[in-house]
Design an enzyme around this catalytic site. Sequence first.
Site, PDB file in Angstrom:
ATOM      1  N   TYR A  82     -20.700  13.372 -37.383  1.00  0.00           N
ATOM      2  CA  TYR A  82     -19.776  12.351 -36.843  1.00  0.00           C
ATOM      3  C   TYR A  82     -19.655  12.568 -35.331  1.00  0.00           C
ATOM      4  O   TYR A  82     -18.556  12.575 -34.766  1.00  0.00           O
ATOM      5  CB  TYR A  82     -18.398  12.440 -37.506  1.00  0.00           C
ATOM      6  CG  TYR A  82     -18.410  12.435 -39.018  1.00  0.00           C
ATOM      7  CD1 TYR A  82     -18.429  11.238 -39.731  1.00  0.00           C
ATOM      8  CD2 TYR A  82     -18.377  13.616 -39.738  1.00  0.00           C
ATOM      9  CE1 TYR A  82     -18.433  11.231 -41.125  1.00  0.00           C
ATOM     10  CE2 TYR A  82     -18.381  13.624 -41.128  1.00  0.00           C
ATOM     11  CZ  TYR A  82     -18.409  12.428 -41.821  1.00  0.00           C
ATOM     12  OH  TYR A  82     -18.409  12.429 -43.203  1.00  0.00           O
ATOM     13  N   CYS A 110      -8.090  13.838 -38.822  1.00  0.00           N
ATOM     14  CA  CYS A 110      -7.011  12.945 -38.387  1.00  0.00           C
ATOM     15  C   CYS A 110      -6.174  12.475 -39.573  1.00  0.00           C
ATOM     16  O   CYS A 110      -5.352  11.579 -39.436  1.00  0.00           O
ATOM     17  CB  CYS A 110      -7.571  11.748 -37.626  1.00  0.00           C
ATOM     18  SG  CYS A 110      -8.754  10.754 -38.561  1.00  0.00           S
ATOM     19  N   CYS A 143       5.464  -0.476 -22.676  1.00  0.00           N
ATOM     20  CA  CYS A 143       5.234   0.393 -23.825  1.00  0.00           C
ATOM     21  C   CYS A 143       5.430   1.835 -23.390  1.00  0.00           C
ATOM     22  O   CYS A 143       4.828   2.288 -22.410  1.00  0.00           O
ATOM     23  CB  CYS A 143       3.833   0.192 -24.402  1.00  0.00           C
ATOM     24  SG  CYS A 143       3.427   1.345 -25.738  1.00  0.00           S
ATOM     25  N   CYS A 154      12.377   3.930 -26.385  1.00  0.00           N
ATOM     26  CA  CYS A 154      11.791   2.600 -26.207  1.00  0.00           C
ATOM     27  C   CYS A 154      12.733   1.527 -26.726  1.00  0.00           C
ATOM     28  O   CYS A 154      13.212   1.600 -27.868  1.00  0.00           O
ATOM     29  CB  CYS A 154      10.454   2.521 -26.940  1.00  0.00           C
ATOM     30  SG  CYS A 154       9.679   0.889 -26.862  1.00  0.00           S
ATOM     31  N   ASP A 208     -15.899  16.122 -38.015  1.00  0.00           N
ATOM     32  CA  ASP A 208     -14.783  15.363 -37.418  1.00  0.00           C
ATOM     33  C   ASP A 208     -14.846  13.927 -37.942  1.00  0.00           C
ATOM     34  O   ASP A 208     -15.211  13.001 -37.219  1.00  0.00           O
ATOM     35  CB  ASP A 208     -14.889  15.407 -35.891  1.00  0.00           C
ATOM     36  CG  ASP A 208     -13.682  14.802 -35.196  1.00  0.00           C
ATOM     37  OD1 ASP A 208     -12.743  14.372 -35.897  1.00  0.00           O
ATOM     38  OD2 ASP A 208     -13.681  14.741 -33.945  1.00  0.00           O
ATOM     39  N   GLU A 243     -25.039  10.891 -36.001  1.00  0.00           N
ATOM     40  CA  GLU A 243     -24.076   9.794 -35.890  1.00  0.00           C
ATOM     41  C   GLU A 243     -24.674   8.534 -36.504  1.00  0.00           C
ATOM     42  O   GLU A 243     -25.865   8.262 -36.333  1.00  0.00           O
ATOM     43  CB  GLU A 243     -23.725   9.562 -34.420  1.00  0.00           C
ATOM     44  CG  GLU A 243     -22.913   8.332 -34.110  1.00  0.00           C
ATOM     45  CD  GLU A 243     -21.574   8.304 -34.824  1.00  0.00           C
ATOM     46  OE1 GLU A 243     -21.280   7.292 -35.489  1.00  0.00           O
ATOM     47  OE2 GLU A 243     -20.827   9.304 -34.736  1.00  0.00           O
ATOM     48  N   CYS A 298       5.331   2.739 -33.188  1.00  0.00           N
ATOM     49  CA  CYS A 298       5.908   4.082 -33.333  1.00  0.00           C
ATOM     50  C   CYS A 298       6.827   4.108 -34.550  1.00  0.00           C
ATOM     51  O   CYS A 298       7.462   3.111 -34.885  1.00  0.00           O
ATOM     52  CB  CYS A 298       6.696   4.476 -32.085  1.00  0.00           C
ATOM     53  SG  CYS A 298       5.708   4.573 -30.580  1.00  0.00           S
TER      54      CYS A 298
END
Length: 450
Positions: free
Chosen positions: A311, A407, A159, A74, A380, A332, A83
Amino acid sequence: MSVLRKNEQYEGVVESYTKEGMGVVKVNDKPVFIADVLKDEEIRFKVLQVKSRFAFGKALKINKASVNRQVPPCQYYFQCGGCQIQVMNALEQAKFKKEVVEQNINGLAGLNLEIKDTVTGSGNYYRNKSQIPVQKVDGKLVMGFYKPRSHDIVDINHCYIQKDIHNDIMNFVKEKLIEEDVSIYDEVKHEGLLRHLVIRSNHDDSEIQVVFITNGKRNEFLSIIKALREEFQAIKSIVQNINDEKTNVIFGKRSIVLLGKEYITDTLLGREFKIRDRSFYQVNHEQTEKLYQIGLDLADLNGDETIIDTYSGIGTIGLAASDRVKKIIGIEVVDSAVEDAKENARLNGIDNADYYLGKAEEVMPKLVKSGVSADLVFVDPPRKGCHQTFLDSLLEVEPKKIVYISCNPSTLQRDMKYLIDHGYKAKSVVPVDLFPQTKHVEAVTVLERK
């Protein structure tokens, strides 16, 4: 022993990586963190900042480059903050992400588990959601992404990680905004209209949603909407989201459909899902299918289980498992997501899934008291991981298995250590690269009751 000094130059070998993707060079056992260098490279660098326990530096010359170094694909890489690791080729990115998981699970938590090789996929044009800030700088309209640690926008026209159709729509809208002289939001003065342009698409780009996020409900987009629909036949939904708060949060609480439907539809692991402008939905379709499939394989379901999906969001992984279990119970905290999950269950003809609104740590104990017995719990959570009250309620439920999708490896190691200290065991963790070219990595594991 010499003292590390600011602005002095040194030479050294990159020994490892930080979780941010920076290289670590040690000078007299003091780590110096340096961006855009690769493990085992020999470099000359300048010290920029010295702290009590570490320092930051800048690479001046790569004396001996890694075979896994690449020219960033990029053109905006060294300006844009989107990034962080484009100087690594795909092999090195996979090794880096495995190392980050290893550092957390076996380094910080000391769990001594097997860390599998990173599950990789396509490294470019994968993002199905683009959130593009809009500003005027010296009278010129700019659209793109923020510089690192800044709210200054790098003005871009392409992008490398968002879908190519998103690039086309972004540039088309930019031209129209200039032609129509649309009012642009000024975050300092809290004046002006358009704050962000958001673009979402399904896995094959057959359905696209465009969202104008505005400071107030004034609509200056009628001619732009007409032009968009004529130019891009796949656009099925155009929405105006109103955010008149002085905040860095992108979306407001109210949305108005300007064209078509309020949602687009995508297929994930054989299930259809309606996705609205504010729905949480993973941004990398190819890798999400792999991530969820690994989670389902680790669950090793036999068809008789009752599963609690915490979640649960719009119901993705729970509904994907629905034909392998007796019962799915989703929990949730976001009310609109609960309604979306119920609607997605109906959309797929699934009648063994129930969804509850509330915090999982409050709902799960009530379910247990009412006689529900969970064989497995899907976890999660967001990046902050699980609150201890949630983990304690999870222990109260006593599921045979917990499939944890994370994550953030740093909160995964913390939560895994707590669960292992309270009666669970694990064998391995699988890193999955949902965000190529960036420092972020997902990981999935299964914990079983001892």
